[in-house]
Design a protein around this motif. Structure first.
Motif, PDB file in Angstrom:
ATOM      1  N   GLN A  73       0.854  -1.190   0.000  1.00 42.37           N
ATOM      2  CA  GLN A  73       0.000   0.000   0.000  1.00 42.37           C
ATOM      3  C   GLN A  73       0.890   1.240   0.000  1.00 42.37           C
ATOM      4  OE1 GLN A  73      -3.627  -0.114   0.270  1.00 42.37           O
ATOM      5  NE2 GLN A  73      -3.224   1.965  -0.507  1.00 42.37           N
ATOM      6  N   PHE A  74       0.747   2.070  -1.011  1.00 39.82           N
ATOM      7  CA  PHE A  74       1.407   3.393  -1.039  1.00 39.82           C
ATOM      8  C   PHE A  74       0.348   4.416  -0.681  1.00 39.82           C
ATOM      9  CE2 PHE A  74       5.540   2.587  -3.095  1.00 39.82           C
ATOM     10  CZ  PHE A  74       5.340   1.313  -3.584  1.00 39.82           C
ATOM     11  N   ASP A  75       0.621   5.168   0.359  1.00 36.73           N
ATOM     12  CA  ASP A  75      -0.366   6.153   0.808  1.00 36.73           C
ATOM     13  C   ASP A  75       0.355   7.509   0.933  1.00 36.73           C
ATOM     14  OD1 ASP A  75      -2.504   7.446   1.816  1.00 36.73           O
ATOM     15  OD2 ASP A  75      -2.487   6.441   3.785  1.00 36.73           O
ATOM     16  N   ASN A  76       0.346   8.264  -0.150  1.00 36.56           N
ATOM     17  CA  ASN A  76       1.069   9.533  -0.189  1.00 36.56           C
ATOM     18  C   ASN A  76       2.543   9.365   0.189  1.00 36.56           C
ATOM     19  OD1 ASN A  76      -0.831  11.485  -1.095  1.00 36.56           O
ATOM     20  ND2 ASN A  76      -1.929  11.221   0.835  1.00 36.56           N
ATOM     21  N   ALA A  77       3.156   8.286  -0.304  1.00 36.27           N
ATOM     22  CA  ALA A  77       4.601   8.094  -0.050  1.00 36.27           C
ATOM     23  C   ALA A  77       5.362   9.184  -0.805  1.00 36.27           C
ATOM     24  CB  ALA A  77       5.034   6.707  -0.527  1.00 36.27           C
ATOM     25  N   ARG A  78       6.223   9.880  -0.089  1.00 34.56           N
ATOM     26  CA  ARG A  78       6.873  11.078  -0.640  1.00 34.56           C
ATOM     27  C   ARG A  78       8.213  10.703  -1.281  1.00 34.56           C
ATOM     28  NH1 ARG A  78       6.075  16.540   0.330  1.00 34.56           N
ATOM     29  NH2 ARG A  78       7.978  17.762   0.614  1.00 34.56           N
ATOM     30  N   ILE A  79       8.322  10.973  -2.587  1.00 32.90           N
ATOM     31  CA  ILE A  79       9.539  10.611  -3.326  1.00 32.90           C
ATOM     32  C   ILE A  79      10.160  11.889  -3.879  1.00 32.90           C
ATOM     33  CG2 ILE A  79      10.435   9.255  -5.273  1.00 32.90           C
ATOM     34  CD1 ILE A  79       9.044   7.450  -3.354  1.00 32.90           C
ATOM     35  N   PRO A  80      11.413  12.164  -3.570  1.00 37.29           N
ATOM     36  CA  PRO A  80      12.049  13.350  -4.143  1.00 37.29           C
ATOM     37  C   PRO A  80      12.200  13.221  -5.655  1.00 37.29           C
ATOM     38  CG  PRO A  80      13.623  12.073  -2.837  1.00 37.29           C
ATOM     39  CD  PRO A  80      12.296  11.409  -2.671  1.00 37.29           C
ATOM     40  N   GLY A  81      12.148  14.358  -6.335  1.00 41.12           N
ATOM     41  CA  GLY A  81      12.265  14.353  -7.798  1.00 41.12           C
ATOM     42  C   GLY A  81      13.516  13.644  -8.285  1.00 41.12           C
ATOM     43  N   ARG A  82      14.590  13.679  -7.525  1.00 37.91           N
ATOM     44  CA  ARG A  82      15.837  13.057  -7.993  1.00 37.91           C
ATOM     45  C   ARG A  82      15.749  11.522  -7.985  1.00 37.91           C
ATOM     46  NH1 ARG A  82      20.784  12.873  -3.819  1.00 37.91           N
ATOM     47  NH2 ARG A  82      19.714  12.177  -1.959  1.00 37.91           N
ATOM     48  N   ASP A  83      14.661  10.969  -7.410  1.00 38.25           N
ATOM     49  CA  ASP A  83      14.471   9.517  -7.440  1.00 38.25           C
ATOM     50  C   ASP A  83      13.499   9.073  -8.533  1.00 38.25           C
ATOM     51  OD1 ASP A  83      16.334   9.037  -5.548  1.00 38.25           O
ATOM     52  OD2 ASP A  83      14.935   8.872  -3.862  1.00 38.25           O
ATOM     53  N   ARG A  84      13.090  10.018  -9.391  1.00 35.50           N
ATOM     54  CA  ARG A  84      12.318   9.634 -10.581  1.00 35.50           C
ATOM     55  C   ARG A  84      13.303   9.045 -11.592  1.00 35.50           C
ATOM     56  NH1 ARG A  84      10.897  14.607 -13.123  1.00 35.50           N
ATOM     57  NH2 ARG A  84      12.750  14.214 -14.380  1.00 35.50           N
ATOM     58  N   ILE A  85      12.939   7.926 -12.211  1.00 35.42           N
ATOM     59  CA  ILE A  85      13.847   7.279 -13.162  1.00 35.42           C
ATOM     60  C   ILE A  85      13.559   7.831 -14.558  1.00 35.42           C
ATOM     61  CG2 ILE A  85      14.607   5.081 -14.136  1.00 35.42           C
ATOM     62  CD1 ILE A  85      13.787   3.725 -11.523  1.00 35.42           C
ATOM     63  N   GLY A  86      14.541   8.509 -15.139  1.00 31.68           N
ATOM     64  CA  GLY A  86      14.363   9.099 -16.465  1.00 31.68           C
ATOM     65  C   GLY A  86      13.432  10.294 -16.415  1.00 31.68           C
ATOM     66  N   ALA A  87      12.956  10.673 -17.592  1.00 31.73           N
ATOM     67  CA  ALA A  87      12.068  11.829 -17.684  1.00 31.73           C
ATOM     68  C   ALA A  87      10.629  11.409 -17.376  1.00 31.73           C
ATOM     69  CB  ALA A  87      12.140  12.409 -19.089  1.00 31.73           C
ATOM     70  N   GLU A  88       9.793  12.381 -17.082  1.00 28.84           N
ATOM     71  CA  GLU A  88       8.368  12.081 -16.897  1.00 28.84           C
ATOM     72  C   GLU A  88       7.867  11.437 -18.192  1.00 28.84           C
ATOM     73  OE1 GLU A  88       6.086  15.431 -15.649  1.00 28.84           O
ATOM     74  OE2 GLU A  88       6.690  15.200 -13.558  1.00 28.84           O
ATOM     75  N   GLY A  89       7.143  10.333 -18.065  1.00 24.41           N
ATOM     76  CA  GLY A  89       6.596   9.682 -19.259  1.00 24.41           C
ATOM     77  C   GLY A  89       7.478   8.579 -19.819  1.00 24.41           C
ATOM     78  N   ASP A  90       8.664   8.380 -19.250  1.00 19.24           N
ATOM     79  CA  ASP A  90       9.563   7.323 -19.747  1.00 19.24           C
ATOM     80  C   ASP A  90       9.234   5.937 -19.185  1.00 19.24           C
ATOM     81  OD1 ASP A  90      11.021   8.981 -21.320  1.00 19.24           O
ATOM     82  OD2 ASP A  90      12.786   9.090 -20.018  1.00 19.24           O
TER      83      ASP A  90
END
Ligand SMILES: Cc1cc2nc3c(=O)[nH]c(=O)nc-3n(C[C@H](O)[C@H](O)[C@H](O)COP(=O)(O)OP(=O)(O)OC[C@H]3O[C@@H](n4cnc5c(N)ncnc54)[C@H](O)[C@@H]3O)c2cc1C
Length: 388
Positions: free
Chosen positions: A210-227
Motif C-alpha cells: 500500500q502506497f499512501d502519499n509516499a513522498r519521493i524526491p524528484g531526484r528519485d524519478r527514473i528518467g524523464a516524466e513519461g519514460d
C-alpha cells in the motif's frame, strides 16, 4: 542451426554449473522443508560466492566497473542457475544494463551499484489488482508537489519485497503518462497490506503493498516524466529472456534425473527406461529442451548482433512462451516417470512442477506473449519477427 558456445561463454557456463550443482543444490531439500530458508551463514556464503564469480556484474557496462558480458554468455550462466530452485538461485542482486541507460549517475551510485556489492536489493511494483496483463491500466498515481512526488495506490505480487532495500514502483502522472520511481523500502507512506501464500516454497514473498502519499524526491524519478513504460519494456525483455534460460536449465535437470531414475527403477522385472511409453516421455522432453535452448540462445545472439529492438522484443516473447510451456510439459512428464515419488515434496520434479507454473504467468502470461508475437508478425512480417 547449432550453437557452439564461444570458449569464454562455455567457461562461464561451466563455472555457473559448478556453483549451481555443487554449492546450491545440496540445500534444496532443506529449503523446501523450511519455507525456502537455509541457515543465514550458508545464504551469505552463496551470495559471497556469486559476487566473487562476478554474477552481479555480468550486465554492467565496463564504464561502471562491469563485465558487460555478451547476452549469450549471460543466458548460458542463467540457464545453469535454472537447474536449481529459485529459492536458492536468487542469492544475489542483479544490476541490469538498461538501468545504466535509464538512471542518472547519482542514482547509479546510490541505488544500482550497491546491488553489485550485496548492499542493496530491488523489487518491482508494477502489477495491481486490476492491472496485470495490461500495465497501462494501473491506477497508482504520482502527484507532483514542488520538487517531490506523492505516490498513492496498491501494488500486487511484489516479489522479494521482504528482502528489498528499494522498490521500483510504476505510477501514473497527472497527464496520464507513466513513470518509474525509486522508493526505499520502509519509507513512510509505504506498508505491507497482506502477504498471501503462493504455490512455490520461497523465502522471497510476494506481498500486496500500500502506497499512501509516499513522498519521493524528484531526484528519485527514473528518467524523464513519461519514460516509465519504455523502461518497463526493457525490464520485461531482459526478464523474459532470462526466464527462458532458467526454464532450459530446469528441463535439463529434470531430464537427467528422470532418465537416471528410469534406468534404475525395475517394474515387472524390467528397468522402466526400456518401456516405450517412458521412452516417449523422455524423447519428447529432450526435443522440448533442444528446441527451447536453440530459440533462447538465438534470441540472445540477436541481442549481441545488435538487431532492431522491436524484433528483439518479439524474440524474447517467443523464447519465454516456448521455454516456459515446454518446461511445464517436461516437469509434468518427469512427475509421471517418478510415479508416486514424483508427488513427494522432496522430489525435484514435484518442486519444479509448482515452481515452473509461474513462468507461464509472470512477466506476461503465455497469452500476452502470443499477442506480442502475432502483432509483430502483422507489423513486421515473418522476416522482421524471426529473421529469414
Ligand atoms: C509468483 C508471481 C510473482 C510476481 N511478481 C511480480 C512482481 O514482482 N512485480 C509485479 O509488478 N508483478 C508481479 N507479478 C504479476 C504478474 O506479472 C501478473 O500476474 C501477470 O502479468 C498477469 O496479470 P494478472 O495476474 O493480473 O492476470 P490478468 O491480467 O487478470 O489475466 C487473467 C487471464 O486473462 C488472460 N488475458 C489477459 N488479457 C488477455 C488478452 N488480451 N487476450 C487473451 N487473454 C488475456 C491472461 O493471460 C490470464 O490467463 C507476479 C505474479 C506471480 C504469480
Amino acid at each position: 542451426m547449432s550453437f557452439q558456445l564461444p570458449p569464454e561463454a562455455a567457461a562461464w557456463r561451466d563455472r555457473a554449473r559448478h556453483f549451481a550443482d555443487q554449492e546450491l543444490r545440496p540445500f534444496e531439500i532443506h529449503a523446501e522443508m523450511n519455507e525456502g530458508r537455509i541457515p543465514p551463514e550458508d545464504r551469505a556464503a552463496h551470495e559471497r560466492a556469486a559476487i566473487a564469480m562476478g554474477l552481479p556484474l555480468m550486465d554492467v557496462p565496463e564504464s561502471h566497473g562491469g563485465l558487460a558480458l555478451p547476452v549469450l554468455t549471460q543466458v548460458a550462466v542463467t540457464e545453469q542457475l535454472g537447474r536449481i530452485t529459485n529459492a536458492l538461485g536468487w542469492c544475489y542482486g542483479e544490476a541490469q544494463g538498461w538501468m545504466f541507460e535509464a538512471c542518472s549517475e547519482d542514482q547509479i551510485a546510490r541505488y544500482v551499484l550497491p546491488l553489485t556489492r550485496g548492499e542493496a536489493y530491488f523489487c518491482y511494483a508494477i502489477s495491481e489488482e486490476n492491472a496485470g496483463s495490461d500495465p497501462s491500466a494501473i491506477a497508482t498515481t504520482a502527484e507532483r508537489q514542488g520538487d517531490h512526488y506523492l505516490i498513492t495506490g496498491e501494488k500486487w505480487h511484489v516479489t522479494s519485497y521482504n528482502h528489498a532495500t528499494t522498490v521500483i514502483v510504476q505510477a501514473k502522472l497527472e497527464d496520464g503518462n507513466h513513470c518509474l520511481f525509486f522508493c526505499p523500502a520502509g519509507r513512510p507512506g509505504l506498508s505491507v497490506k497482506r502477504t498471501p501464500a503462493y504455490s512455490h516454497t520461497y523465502d522471497h514473498h510476494h506481498p500486496i503493498l500500500q502506497f499512501d502519499n509516499a513522498r519521493i524526491p524528484g531526484r528519485d524519478r527514473i528518467g524523464a516524466e513519461g519514460d516509465g513504460m519504455g523502461f518497463t519494456h526493457s525490464w520485461f525483455r531482459r526478464e523474459r529472456l532470462m526466464i527462458a534460460a532458467r526454464c532450459c536449465g530446469a528441463m535439463a535437470r529434470l531430464i537427467e534425473e528422470a532418465t537416471e531414475f528410469a534406468k534404475t527403477r525395475i517394474v515387472s522385472g524390467e528397468a522402466i527406461v526400456n518401456y516405450q511409453m517412458i521412452q516417449a516421455m523422455l524423447a519428447d522432453s529432450v526435443t522440448d529442451l533442444h528446441a527451447a535452448r536453440l530459440i533462447t540462445y538465438e534470441a540472445a545472439a540477436a541481442h549481441d548482433r545488435g538487431e532492431d529492438i522491436k524484433s528483439l522484443h518479439g524474440r524474447c516473447s517467443i523464447a519465454k512462451l516456448f521455454a516456459s510451456e515446454a518446461a511445464w510439459r517436461v516437469a509434468d512428464r518427469a512427475v509421471q516417470i517418478f510415479g508416486g515419488r514424483g508427488y513427494m515434496r522432496e522430489n525435484v520434479a514435484e518442486r519444479f512442477l509448482r515452481e515452473l507454473r509461474a513462468d507461464r504467468i509472470w512477466e506476461g502470461t503465455s497469452e500476452i506473449q502470443r499477442l506480442i508475437v502475432a502483432r509483430s508478425l502483422a507489423k513486421r512480417g515473418l522476416a522482421g519477427t524471426i529473421g529469414l
